[in-house]
Design a protein around this motif. Structure first.
Motif, PDB file in Angstrom:
ATOM      1  N   SER E  57       0.834  -1.196   0.000  1.00 14.24           N
ATOM      2  CA  SER E  57       0.000   0.000   0.000  1.00 14.24           C
ATOM      3  C   SER E  57       0.868   1.245   0.000  1.00 14.24           C
ATOM      4  O   SER E  57       0.568   2.230  -0.684  1.00 14.24           O
ATOM      5  N   ASP E 186      -6.230  -0.440  -4.116  1.00  9.44           N
ATOM      6  CA  ASP E 186      -5.647  -1.080  -2.940  1.00  9.44           C
ATOM      7  C   ASP E 186      -6.620  -2.121  -2.392  1.00  9.44           C
ATOM      8  O   ASP E 186      -7.595  -1.784  -1.739  1.00  9.44           O
ATOM      9  N   GLU E 187      -6.345  -3.359  -2.660  1.00  7.87           N
ATOM     10  CA  GLU E 187      -7.211  -4.465  -2.241  1.00  7.87           C
ATOM     11  C   GLU E 187      -8.680  -4.152  -2.486  1.00  7.87           C
ATOM     12  O   GLU E 187      -9.485  -4.136  -1.560  1.00  7.87           O
TER      13      GLU E 187
END
Ligand SMILES: Nc1ncnc2c1ncn2[C@@H]1O[C@H](COP(=O)(O)OP(=O)(O)OP(=O)(O)O)[C@@H](O)[C@H]1O
Ligand SMILES: Nc1ncnc2c1ncn2[C@@H]1O[C@H](COP(=O)(O)OP(=O)(O)OP(=O)(O)O)[C@@H](O)[C@H]1O
Ligand SMILES: [Mg+2]
Ligand SMILES: [Mg+2]
Lengths: 451, 265, 321, 486, 265
Positions: E57, E186-187
């Motif tokens: 991240s 991000d995810e």
């Protein structure tokens, strides 16, 4: 994915420019950003400016209340006047009133002036003794009655000067205003100046302002805040002892146990409403319930304390509930998962963690209560009280005053010397408030275990 | 799936420690768990796997009645611990939870010292008679949780000052200090780094000699590594339950297969 | 309870505190507790009943009302003593730097009333400056701070200034003719509402502060307040008389009123020091022309001796007349 | 025995019960706490509660019931004729009680025994004088029948008091023994104690409700008196407020309500933008240092007594506004005005708005900010278009709280806005508010039983309903938006 | 790994859209990212994988300077977008972020209507001249995000009222409404259920035709399914970077191998 098949480019798409070249729109946006930021800073500046103006005006007006003009001179305590029986019998000596003492002081002052060689032309005896406070006789009488052996000797005593003379040295009274003033004349002020040069008169710290009782309008120079401070302290004690446990208990119930239904909704609305009810309404409540219905005494800290407790309770409940809410649920889960009961989880873990929040809320509530005037006006706390209340718990039922009420009281008095005293009282009040806030911060730091 | 390290499959022959029959859970209107039957064996690590929201945590929390604390949750069906219905009126959930301990996803040590964290359970359940005995319990639990060596010199340091993996092991120590019979773990490693994860996994394997362990995990690899039995949940249904080796190598249900081959989830 | 409890009028309050203070100093009894709160509230508290948790004395800036006496009766307070302590002079004063004024009640009526008589006609009041009211006055804007209706002083102002002025200026006649006997008399008290006459619900300190902020305003004060602020205020004459303790005592200055306190007789001889306190209050040392109360601005009662006798004999008050 | 002493004894017994209970629980399992259902301490507490609670409840009930029963018994002793001379039975009983107390005091002071007291005769001794000597005030001389009633009252109440002591102590001991006998290892002592605690907690939360009832009750009673004297239609629908000292007043509500709303409106006009911007600056822009200094500094503003603001309005702001705005604009020449009070009150309210909004803005999740920044929004755009809308319900709550403060404020209005009740649009005119009139009517020189004074209660009631409505609105708004956005 | 469904490996031949050289990130004292060199290609989905806390991240947030909003973060090294240094003094991060959009782990729609959510970006950047044009952008974006059909009848309903998967697609629509060149995610699926995940994955695959997409994921299966290139991070280092097929079937670094075979993480 039928939607996405319409592969038309976005109409808004524009040719890419270099990152480095800020276009007009970006510049405009940045300008608006700067403007917004400026408004924010300006808002802060306005608030702080208002604070500074208020504080300077209070300090400017009130600091002088902590200093006072005194007359120090030898006084011959004539046994013939003060102890007519000559036996030193207190009961007999008490027969001599302040009027008798006033004469003794008057004589002593004339003598002291003569000794220092200060001319008093054009001033009669009444005007000369007018430089002294009317409190002087009373304080001398108290000193003598406390120590009858002084009678017959000549002792150095420190006596309060008249409020106008005091005002002269503090700049409140001028020669010009004295000409118009029916209570003082320029000649008297000249004399005061000379006395100061001769060391008979001096300005020094005024402990009487902090520790003395109130005084009547004839002697503003003697008025003190002692009773009010004590009264406020008693009330705060009552508020603390009652509002904290009740408030915390109620919050725990509402936040952790109460089923979420119409009734708890009702209680919730009710509490947030109480937090917003005008304080004067609590005064009416106190008058009706505590004084008329329960028959508690007038002007007593107990009634004030109870009224302020009811007023503070919602504040504490709201703050406590917020603090309880802020404790992470994982802590509750952890305790429950080990087999702690809900009550144990709360008393062992949640409450200690919520403590800083609870204490801050409590202190904010207390501070609010400390500065509250309106409800006290209705339950007889605006009284002239000169005697100190006794020690608690009986003292809770004795008449007393309170700081904000004393401020209000001082602002209503005719003599201009009370203006500085009102501001002085505000300073004391503010110091208390600041102290309480400092304690809140300290407690928060202390309890805040960010382990 | 041949490159997955599968833990040795010696399944204990104990009878069921806990049995669930026809368990249904509703959150208000939401039917989160549909008719789950399962036997949790003693001395075994049971893994619950399945995509997010399929009801793994929900079922786990039924096993020690942690769902009682959720106002909207309604649990139907029957769950027995050693043959006794745990949802019986006469059962005190507090006593139940002392026997069925729980470790949570995020390490949640109390903001107290390490010692107090572990001693808390024995204290509130009155398990020890003396300070010395309590010290003993704390030491044993920490040892079992493979944390003793790391913390023995700072038992009175705050538990929150430990690293994530240590904190999670502390939470495990705290849970086993009350000597529960079943230990429930809800994604105990998802907040940990690989090294800490490996330590906790090793620990779980050791714990199985004394407790039944039920573990919820998102990682199939982890399930494969630590469990002997695996249950696969999907959309509130228990799709398949059996020996871990069999589930991972030879799933019976097509849904299980697509999940473990990575086609869904 | 060992202290005397007093409540009531805020006009009497300063006098009562002066006496209480001196009483506490010179007697063995504790200093009495003196509360303000207004005459009405004081009398109500007095009439709440007999006993320790009720007050002993009610200060009042106006005479007790029949409704109060009835309330007393229903609550078992059979006998009360009325003590007149002196007179309160009401003065009109402006900023020290301003011009001198010599008012008559009619001037005030013409300046503040809602309707005035102009050339024999009843017209709404449009006077802007004092010169519009009376050619002898300077052309200073009219702005008057008068006591709010909660104050007893307002009653005196209404009666002794407005009503008198209404009569004197001939407006009463016109109003009665226009509106009938009762409404006409009531209309005498109607003030203009365009902001030139400002009610002050607070104290004289507030009036003073307002004058400091509005240098051309004229305010209504108690004599004692004026005497303590002679360096800031310039007093106006009324009907040519300068207000002073002497001119009020002699009855020359028209705007004044008696001040009272009422004692619950049942408490006499029971509450320690109560008898001594009231005797001390009306003694020549205190309430006499040379006493501290007079020095502070109380106009001492020419019939003080009679009051002293009545107090000594504990004579209860008779029926209201 | 006095009530205080009995309470102490009961509590002592309860403590004893605690110790015994704990021991008994332990000995029941031969010192091994593991086999107990709950910790030993809980057994102790259960005995404590069984001992103290029923006994104290009995004590309280008895203390309430006894005077009522006694009164009805004793008042029957006084003949009708004597009652008539007093006016009412209530007054007779008040006297009876006073005399009874007085007799105690006389006995103590004069060292009289019971026989001596019995022998006292109203027609032979100067009872009033003797009682006055011991500090008991009587309104009139003592009637023989009343003296007899007082004697009866005295002896009977003595007996009853003794009976009460015995009953209460018996209850305590019985409770103690019962609880001890009940103890066994299976008993759920913890649940019992916790159940009791829960009841206690719930009781505490009812105090808030009781307060509201107290307020409504105390306001309604006197308001009813007021509306008996004054037509409610005139109060609610009249447009003039003009109390007269000698009656015949117009007491119309609307000028006061108008003033209240007008002043509050201006105060909010000042405090909301300034407070909100300050909160935004503090939470979004300011560095740690600025925040650490500015936040408490602004909060001090909330701690300054309102009377200081009042003086500030009166002396500084009022003349300033008059000289620089009102007069040049030809809007009047009053130094006290709605504007003055509103401005100063606005300053006082800044911290209320800013502190609460600050908390609320900080509570907006970081993900909202991230989302906006991630799209390339500037900070101010993020604040204006994302954070403020998200925080809106909370901010509305804060503003409404500030509004109820403004409505309830007294001192600033008294000094800043004057006391003139009128309906006017000009903000530079003096006006007044409900709270100001409550204080001034209640502390005035008018007689208490007149509508001019009692109107204060009706005003109080109106004010109470007003803030209640405001709060309900706030709650509804907050709820509604919360449902939508969370 | 032969049973993993590997997305077709047609790697676009574009030159690098973004290049990073020697990127280091410190959070206060914590050295979170150590000397990362990477080229993000145009028209490609790049996946960042690696165990928790390895810096995925962190690096992602360097690419559009979102780390500027973290007070303690310090970024060293050089990152270029189309050859221009994005950390240059003269670069306004606001303009940069309009070109490098971002979608977060938890769906974070604004508390506004669906329409306003999507229109937010175009509005603040002044991308449209008229209401009609804006409507057009909103519609196109929602269509691209495969959400149009589901919401077209309630464009003015609050965006927070959508389901989790829909919310995430709304966030994607919001991000592409400003027509960025690179999309960072991000995810994006970790909070979604399997069905929603599948939809989002499909969407990502389609987006690649217009944007460079960088996606952080915890699920190797997901990386395998959607990406053409994969970067493996470990303890702050970029361990390995290459074509997805190659990374999953034939990792060069032993750490990569143990991670994707489930021995660590
Ligand atoms: N406290 C609650 N209130 C309402 N609904 C809930 C609650 N907890 C869970 N749910 C719902 O129940 C369903 C199952 O949730 P659960 O937490 O058991 O899933 P899970 O398998 O543990 O998922 P994850 O892997 O994300 O932890 C979900 O639809 C969820 O939204
Ligand atoms: N705002 C921050 N302040 C301080 N440290 C941070 C911050 N954000 C991340 N870190 C630290 O930087 C390191 C890398 O974090 P990062 O969030 O990039 O990991 P990640 O690979 O995304 O992990 P995950 O898969 O859990 O999201 C970690 O050690 C983390 O603790
Ligand atoms: Mg879960
Ligand atoms: Mg991450």
């Amino acid at each position: 994915m039928t939607d996405a098949t319409s592969q038309t480019g976005l109409p808004g798409a524009q040719p890419r420019k270099s990152l480095h070249a800020a276009d007009a729109r970006t510049r405009r946006r940045n300008a608006s950003e700067a403007r917004f930021r400026f408004f924010g800073a300006a808002a802060i500046a306005i608030s702080i400016l208002a604070l500074i103006v208020l504080l300077t005006s209070v300090l400017g007006n009130g600091l002088s209340a902590f200093r006072q003009t005194f007359i120090t001179m030898p006084v011959a305590l004539d046994a013939k006047v003060l102890d007519k029986s000559g036996t030193g019998d207190i009961e007999v000596m008490k027969k001599v009133t302040t009027i008798g003492y006033a004469k003794v002081i008057e004589k002593a002052l004339t003598a002291a002036l003569a000794e220092k060689g200060i001319a008093t032309d054009g001033l009669d005896a009444k005007q000369i003794s007018g430089l002294l406070s009317q409190e002087a006789a009373a304080s001398l009488r108290n000193q003598v009655l406390a120590d009858p052996s002084m009678v017959g000797q000549t002792v150095d005593v420190k006596l309060l000067a008249n409020g106008r003379v005091d005002g002269f040295f503090k700049g409140r009274v001028t020669m010009d205003s004295a000409k118009l003033d029916s209570n003082i004349s320029p000649e008297q002020l000249e004399l005061a100046l000379k006395m100061r040069e001769a060391g008979l008169m001096s300005v020094s710290f005024n402990s009487g302002f902090l520790f003395g009782g109130d005084a009547s309008e004839l002697r503003p120079e003697a008025a003190g805040l002692g009773v009010a401070i004590l009264g406020s302290a008693y009330m705060m004690l009552i508020v603390l002892v009652l509002a904290l446990p009740i408030g915390v208990a109620a919050s725990i119930y509402l936040e952790e146990f109460a089923p979420k239904n119409k009734w708890t909704d009702l209680i919730e609305v009710n509490i947030s409403n109480l937090a917003a009810v005008p304080s004067i309404v609590f005064g009416i409540l106190g008058l009706a319930i505590f004084i008329n219905f329960m028959g508690l005494p007038q002007s007593a800290p107990i009634v004030g304390g109870l009224v302020l407790t009811l007023m503070t309770l919602p504040t504490i409940i709201i703050a406590t509930r917020a603090a309880l809410k802020a404790v992470p649920p994982s802590i509750r889960d952890a305790a429950l998962g080990i087999g702690a009961s809900k009550m144990q989880a709360i008393t062992h873990h949640v409450l200690p963690l919520a403590m800083p929040g609870i204490l801050t809320g409590t202190i904010i509530g207390l501070a609010q209560a400390l500065g509250e005037t309106a409800p006290l006006l209705l339950i007889g706390m605006v009284a002239f009280v000169r005697e100190f209340p006794g020690a608690p718990p009986e003292g809770f039922f004795d008449p007393a005053s309170a700081l904000p009420v004393q401020v209000y009281n001082f602002t209503q008095r005719a003599d201009p010397a009370f203006v500085e005293r009102a501001s002085g009282a505000i300073i004391v009040l503010l110091v208390f408030l600041l102290l309480m806030n400092a304690v809140a911060i300290l407690l928060r730091r202390r309890f805040e275990r960010r382990w | 799936m041949n490159d997955m390290r599968i833990a040795d499959r010696t399944v204990s022959t104990d009878t069921a420690k806990m049995t669930a029959r026809g368990v249904q859970v509703y959150y208000g209107e939401n039917h989160a768990l549909k008719d789950v039957d399962i036997d949790i064996l003693g001395g075994t690590v049971t893994a619950f796997i399945g995509p997010s929201g399929c009801g793994k945590s929900t079922f786990l929390r039924c096993l020690n009645r942690m769902n009682d604390t959720v106002a909207v949750a309604r649990v139907l069906g029957e769950i027995k611990l050693d043959g006794e219905d745990i949802y019986d009126k006469a059962v005190d959930p507090v006593t139940l939870r002392a026997r069925v301990g729980m470790v949570f996803q995020k390490p949640n040590p109390f903001p107290k010292s390490i010692y107090d964290n572990v001693a808390y359970g024995p204290k509130i359940h009155g398990l020890t008679k003396s300070k010395a005995e309590l010290d003993q319990v704390v030491e044993t639990s920490l040892k079992k949780a493979a944390l003793w060596n790391e913390v023995k010199d700072r038992l009175h340091a705050p538990g929150t000052g430990l690293s994530g993996g240590q904190q999670q092991r502390l939470c495990i120590a705290r849970a086993i200090a009350t000597s529960p019979e079943v230990l429930l773990m809800d994604e105990p490693c998802s907040a940990l780094d690989p090294i800490a994860t490996a330590q906790v996994e090793e620990l779980i394997d050791e714990l199985r000699s004394q407790f039944s362990v039920v573990i919820v995990t998102h990682s199939m690899q982890q399930a494969a590594r630590v469990s002997q039995r695996t249950a696969f949940f999907h959309l509130g249904n228990l799709v398949e339950y059996g020996e871990t080796g069999q589930i991972f190598t030879n799933p019976q249900d097509p849904r299980t297969e697509s999940y473990i081959t990575g086609r869904i989830g | 309870r060992d202290n005397i409890q007093i409540a009531g009028s805020s006009t009497v309050l300063p006098y009562a505190t002066i006496v209480a203070e001196a009483f506490g100093e010179n007697f063995d009894f504790p200093t009495p507790v003196v509360e303000g709160g207004g005459s009405g509230a004081g009398r109500k508290k007095l009439c709440e009943g007999v006993g320790e948790n009720t007050i002993d004395i009610a200060n009042s800036s106006s005479r007790i009302k029949q409704s109060d006496i009835d309330l007393c009766k229903t609550n078992g307070v059979e006998e009360i003593m009325e003590v007149r302590i002196g007179y309160d002079g009401i003065v009109f004063a402006s900023d020290i730097g301003g011009p001198d004024f010599a008012f008559t009640p009619a001037d005030w009526y013409n300046a503040l009333a809602a309707e005035v008589v102009k050339d024999g006609q009843l017209v709404p009041n449009t006077a802007k400056t004092w010169a519009d009211v009376n050619a002898n006055f300077p052309a200073q804007d009219i702005l008057a701070f008068i006591p709010g209706t909660k104050h007893g002083t307002r009653e005196v102002f209404d009666v002794k200034v407005l009503e008198a002025g209404c009569k004197a200026s001939g407006a009463e006649e016109a109003l009665v003719a226009a509106k009938g006997e009762e409404d006409g008399k009531k209309a005498c008290l109607a003030l203009r509402t365009d902001g030139l006459s400002v009610d002050i619900d607070g104290d004289y300190t507030e009036t003073l502060a307002r004058i400091a902020a509005n240098k051309n305003a004229i305010g209504v004060f108690g004599l004692s307040f004026y005497q303590n602020n002679t360096d800031k205020l310039k007093v106006a004459t009324m009907d040519g008389v300068v207000p002073s303790t002497e001119s009020i005592a002699s009855g020359e200055y028209p705007v004044s009123r008696p001040l009272f306190f009422y004692v619950k007789k049942a408490h006499l001889g029971v509450i320690p020091g109560l008898k001594e306190y009231i005797e001390f209050f009306v003694s020549d040392d205190m309430a006499g022309p040379e006493g501290p109360l007079a020095a502070y601005g109380l106009v001492s009662d020419p019939e003080l001796a009679k009051t002293q006798e009545a107090v000594a004999a504990e004579t209860p008050m008779g029926a209201l007349n | 025995m006095s009530i205080g002493l009995i309470t102490l004894i009961v509590l002592g017994l309860a403590v004893l019960g605690f110790i015994l209970g704990r021991q008994r629980a332990l000995s029941a399992v031969k010192g091994d706490p593991r086999t107990l259902h709950s910790l030993p301490g809980y057994y102790g507490w259960s005995v404590f509660l069984f001992t103290a609670v029923p006994a104290l409840l009995l004590l309280v009930t008895w203390a309430f019931v006894q005077p009522i029963a006694l009164n009805s018994h004793v008042s029957a002793m006084v003949p009708e004729a004597d009652v008539a001379s007093y006016g009412s039975t209530q007054l007779v009983m008040a006297d009876v009680r006073r005399i009874a107390d007085g007799l105690d005091a006389v006995a103590r002071k004069a060292g009289l025994d019971e026989v001596g007291l019995e022998a006292m005769r109203a027609d032979l001794t100067d009872m009033r004088g003797r009682l006055a000597e011991v500090g008991v005030a009587l309104g009139s001389n003592v009637v023989p029948s009343v003296l007899d009633a007082a004697k009866e009252y005295r002896s009977l109440s003595g007996e009853l008091r003794l009976a009460m002591s015995i009953a209460v102590l018996l209850a305590a001991v019985a409770g103690l023994l019962f609880a001890l006998w009940r103890i066994n290892p299976k008993q759920r002592a913890r649940n019992l104690v916790e159940q009791f605690t829960l009841v206690l907690l719930a009781g505490c939360s009812l105090i808030a409700v009781a307060t509201t009832f107290g307020i409504v009750f105390s306001l309604v009673i006197e308001s009813v008196h007021f509306f008996k004297l004054y037509d409610f239609r005139d109060f609610f629908f009249s447009m003039t407020w003009n109390p007269q000292f000698r009656g015949g007043s117009d007491l119309g509500l609307w000028p006061l309500v108008w003033g209240t709303l007008y002043v509050s409106f201006i105060a909010l006009l000042v405090s909301v933008p300034v407070g909100l911007m300050a909160a935004i600056y503090l939470s979004e822009y300011a560095g740690k240092k600025v925040r650490a200094f500015a936040k408490p500094a602004i909060e001090i503003l909330a701690g300054i007594p309102t009377i200081v603001y009042g003086l500030f309005a009166l002396i500084t702001v009022g003349p300033f506004l008059r000289d620089w705005f009102a007069q040049p604009l030809g809007l009047g020449s009053s130094s006290s005005s709605v504007m003055t009070a509103g401005l100063v009150m606005g300053i006082m309210l800044i911290p209320f708005v800013s502190s609460l909004s600050d908390d609320i803005i900080n509570a907006v999740p970081q993900s909202m900010r991230d989302g906006s920044f991630g799209l390339g929004a500037t900070q101010s755009e993020t604040v204006k278009q994302v954070i403020l809308p998200a925080a809106l319900p909370g901010i509305v709550g804060a503003i409404l709280l500030a509004a109820s403060r403004a409505i309830g404020e007294t001192m600033i209005v008294v000094m800043g806005a004057g006391a003139a009740a009128k309906l006017d649009l000009n903000p530079f005119e003096a006006m007044t508010t409900v709270t100001v009139k409550i204080v001034s009517q209640l502390t005035g020189d008018t007689e208490f039983a007149s509508p001019e004074t009692l109107v204060a209660f009706a005003l109080g009631l109106t004010l109470f309903c007003f803030t209640l409505a405001l709060n309900v609105v706030a709650l509804v708004i907050v709820r509604k938006y919360r449902e939508q956005y969370e």
